[in-house]
Design a protein around this motif. Structure first.
Motif, PDB file in Angstrom:
ATOM      1  N   TRP A 108       7.501   7.581  -3.209  1.00 48.71           N
ATOM      2  CA  TRP A 108       6.562   7.530  -4.342  1.00 48.71           C
ATOM      3  C   TRP A 108       5.809   8.852  -4.385  1.00 48.71           C
ATOM      4  O   TRP A 108       5.574   9.466  -3.338  1.00 48.71           O
ATOM      5  N   PRO A 109       5.455   9.375  -5.554  1.00 53.60           N
ATOM      6  CA  PRO A 109       5.710   8.851  -6.901  1.00 53.60           C
ATOM      7  C   PRO A 109       7.106   9.243  -7.390  1.00 53.60           C
ATOM      8  O   PRO A 109       7.876   9.874  -6.670  1.00 53.60           O
ATOM      9  N   TYR A 110       7.366   8.909  -8.613  1.00 56.92           N
ATOM     10  CA  TYR A 110       8.723   9.034  -9.141  1.00 56.92           C
ATOM     11  C   TYR A 110       9.187  10.489  -9.189  1.00 56.92           C
ATOM     12  O   TYR A 110      10.374  10.768  -9.017  1.00 56.92           O
ATOM     13  N   TRP A 111       8.242  11.449  -9.402  1.00 57.50           N
ATOM     14  CA  TRP A 111       8.661  12.830  -9.649  1.00 57.50           C
ATOM     15  C   TRP A 111       8.492  13.747  -8.432  1.00 57.50           C
ATOM     16  O   TRP A 111       8.954  14.879  -8.452  1.00 57.50           O
ATOM     17  N   THR A 112       7.864  13.299  -7.325  1.00 54.95           N
ATOM     18  CA  THR A 112       7.669  14.201  -6.182  1.00 54.95           C
ATOM     19  C   THR A 112       8.107  13.604  -4.840  1.00 54.95           C
ATOM     20  O   THR A 112       8.520  14.352  -3.948  1.00 54.95           O
ATOM     21  N   ASN A 113       7.991  12.294  -4.654  1.00 55.28           N
ATOM     22  CA  ASN A 113       8.378  11.641  -3.387  1.00 55.28           C
ATOM     23  C   ASN A 113       7.556  12.123  -2.189  1.00 55.28           C
ATOM     24  O   ASN A 113       8.065  12.198  -1.061  1.00 55.28           O
ATOM     25  N   THR A 114       6.288  12.425  -2.381  1.00 50.81           N
ATOM     26  CA  THR A 114       5.441  12.906  -1.283  1.00 50.81           C
ATOM     27  C   THR A 114       4.829  11.763  -0.478  1.00 50.81           C
ATOM     28  O   THR A 114       4.296  11.993   0.611  1.00 50.81           O
ATOM     29  N   HIS A 115       4.893  10.543  -0.999  1.00 52.67           N
ATOM     30  CA  HIS A 115       4.282   9.393  -0.328  1.00 52.67           C
ATOM     31  C   HIS A 115       5.338   8.305  -0.097  1.00 52.67           C
ATOM     32  O   HIS A 115       6.476   8.425  -0.556  1.00 52.67           O
ATOM     33  N   ARG A 116       4.916   7.266   0.602  1.00 51.74           N
ATOM     34  CA  ARG A 116       5.790   6.135   0.857  1.00 51.74           C
ATOM     35  C   ARG A 116       5.087   4.843   0.425  1.00 51.74           C
ATOM     36  O   ARG A 116       3.912   4.632   0.722  1.00 51.74           O
ATOM     37  N   VAL A 117       5.843   3.987  -0.283  1.00 50.74           N
ATOM     38  CA  VAL A 117       5.369   2.656  -0.642  1.00 50.74           C
ATOM     39  C   VAL A 117       5.816   1.688   0.448  1.00 50.74           C
ATOM     40  O   VAL A 117       6.994   1.670   0.810  1.00 50.74           O
ATOM     41  N   ILE A 118       4.881   0.891   0.967  1.00 52.00           N
ATOM     42  CA  ILE A 118       5.191  -0.068   2.024  1.00 52.00           C
ATOM     43  C   ILE A 118       4.737  -1.454   1.567  1.00 52.00           C
ATOM     44  O   ILE A 118       3.583  -1.637   1.152  1.00 52.00           O
ATOM     45  N   VAL A 119       5.645  -2.429   1.625  1.00 54.06           N
ATOM     46  CA  VAL A 119       5.362  -3.813   1.239  1.00 54.06           C
ATOM     47  C   VAL A 119       5.622  -4.709   2.452  1.00 54.06           C
ATOM     48  O   VAL A 119       6.726  -4.650   3.031  1.00 54.06           O
ATOM     49  N   PHE A 155       0.845  -1.197   0.000  1.00 60.88           N
ATOM     50  CA  PHE A 155       0.000   0.000   0.000  1.00 60.88           C
ATOM     51  C   PHE A 155       0.881   1.249   0.000  1.00 60.88           C
ATOM     52  O   PHE A 155       2.111   1.172   0.152  1.00 60.88           O
ATOM     53  N   ILE A 156       0.228   2.410  -0.175  1.00 63.83           N
ATOM     54  CA  ILE A 156       0.915   3.698  -0.237  1.00 63.83           C
ATOM     55  C   ILE A 156       0.301   4.627   0.802  1.00 63.83           C
ATOM     56  O   ILE A 156      -0.934   4.691   0.935  1.00 63.83           O
ATOM     57  N   VAL A 157       1.146   5.354   1.552  1.00 61.30           N
ATOM     58  CA  VAL A 157       0.680   6.304   2.565  1.00 61.30           C
ATOM     59  C   VAL A 157       1.295   7.680   2.283  1.00 61.30           C
ATOM     60  O   VAL A 157       2.389   7.783   1.714  1.00 61.30           O
ATOM     61  N   LYS A 158       0.587   8.709   2.705  1.00 66.23           N
ATOM     62  CA  LYS A 158       1.088  10.074   2.522  1.00 66.23           C
ATOM     63  C   LYS A 158       2.064  10.411   3.626  1.00 66.23           C
ATOM     64  O   LYS A 158       1.835  10.110   4.804  1.00 66.23           O
ATOM     65  N   GLU A 159       3.187  11.040   3.254  1.00 61.91           N
ATOM     66  CA  GLU A 159       4.215  11.403   4.232  1.00 61.91           C
ATOM     67  C   GLU A 159       4.451  12.908   4.260  1.00 61.91           C
ATOM     68  O   GLU A 159       4.366  13.541   5.314  1.00 61.91           O
ATOM     69  N   VAL A 160       4.727  13.529   3.099  1.00 60.86           N
ATOM     70  CA  VAL A 160       4.976  14.963   3.045  1.00 60.86           C
ATOM     71  C   VAL A 160       3.643  15.697   3.166  1.00 60.86           C
ATOM     72  O   VAL A 160       2.701  15.434   2.407  1.00 60.86           O
ATOM     73  N   GLY A 161       3.560  16.610   4.149  1.00 59.40           N
ATOM     74  CA  GLY A 161       2.327  17.360   4.365  1.00 59.40           C
ATOM     75  C   GLY A 161       1.321  16.637   5.232  1.00 59.40           C
ATOM     76  O   GLY A 161       0.239  17.180   5.494  1.00 59.40           O
TER      77      GLY A 161
END
Length: 294
Positions: free
Chosen positions: A265-276, A232-238
């Motif tokens: 994640w994503p490739y161009w901003t890095n505002t979120h985190r991918v967690i596996v 899943f993906i979670v928001k980190e920045v902001g």
């Protein structure tokens, strides 16, 4: 009665009784009205009686018609059944004479030798021996990852609000093993991280990993297999401070053995985190000793 006859009768009655003709005429009129009402009442009673009798007759005819229309049908006459032949009476079984067997021979006791010394059986090598050192290689076939793993620590940085925060370092051109996290084959959370858009981009396609995909770690010359259970993906920045604390719980120590992969994640901003999240997988026919490399 005519008017002249009434008057004559009134005069005769007054002459005989000595009454005044006027009173005699009044009395005669009252008697005439009583006779007329009596006659009318008799006709009404006779008419009512006729109507009641006619009503009973119509009711009886209606009931007879209803009965003929809805009376239950008479069952058809039962057909004569042919007599059923009785089954033949079985003959009593002929008794078989019993045979008395000859007495069996009791065998002599066999010689039991003294047991030899038990041969010690070597204990099998565990399929997933607990690793004593961090992993040094990771393979994720579903996204084409085959990368070395190096140990990383953390740095303390000061934020815009003046507060100091510990941030995990990220390895360059390799996957980073978070120092002091769980080791393969041991209870605990083994945490690995990597860049997604700079310095090797080892986890560029980590967001494409799906539940059921296999991940292979190698440590101390052994292979450790894991199967992905959640991604899943979670928001980190902001994100709020509370949300960021919840995000950090995914890389915290656990009471079970698991593997956690983290990247931006994503490739161009890095505002979120991918967690596996992946759990240990033991194949039905494991590789002997688990020493084979891929």
């Amino acid at each position: 009665m005519s008017e002249s006859r009434s008057k004559t009768f009134a005069l005769e009655l007054s002459a005989c009784s000595g009454w005044s003709p006027v009173y005699v005429q009044i009395e005669w009129n009252l008697m005439s009205r009583l006779e007329r009402w009596t006659y009318r009442l008799t006709r009404i009673v006779n008419l009512s009686t006729i109507l009641i009798i006619a009503g009973f007759i119509l009711l009886a005819l209606g009931g007879l018609t209803f009965y003929r229309q809805y009376r239950p049908a008479e069952p058809p006459p039962a057909l004569a059944q042919e007599p059923t032949a009785l089954p033949p009476t079985p003959l009593p079984p002929t008794p078989v004479p019993s045979v008395t067997p000859y007495p069996t021979h009791t065998p002599y006791p066999t010689y039991t030798p003294y047991p030899d010394e038990p041969t010690p059986t070597p204990s099998p090598t565990p399929i997933r021996p607990p690793a004593q050192h961090p992993p040094d290689r990771i393979v994720i076939p579903s996204i084409g990852v085959d990368s070395p793993v190096v140990e990383v620590g953390w740095s303390v940085i000061q934020g815009k609000d003046g507060k100091f925060t510990s941030v995990w370092d990220t390895a360059d051109y390799a996957v980073g093993y978070h120092k002091s996290s769980g080791l393969p084959g041991n209870i605990g959370n083994c945490v690995l991280s990597g860049h997604n858009n700079i310095k090797g981009e080892v986890f560029k396609n980590l967001s494409a990993v799906e539940p059921g995909d296999m991940i292979y770690l190698y440590a101390d010359g052994h292979e450790y297999q894991y199967k992905v259970e959640n991604a899943f993906i979670v928001k980190e920045v902001g994100a709020s401070e509370e949300q960021r604390r919840k995000n950090a719980q995914w890389i915290a120590p656990t009471s079970d053995e698991r593997l956690t992969l983290v990247s931006c994640w994503p490739y161009w901003t890095n505002t979120h985190r991918v967690i596996v999240i992946a759990k240990p997988y033991i194949p039905a026919t494991p590789t002997p000793g688990g020493l084979e490399y891929r």
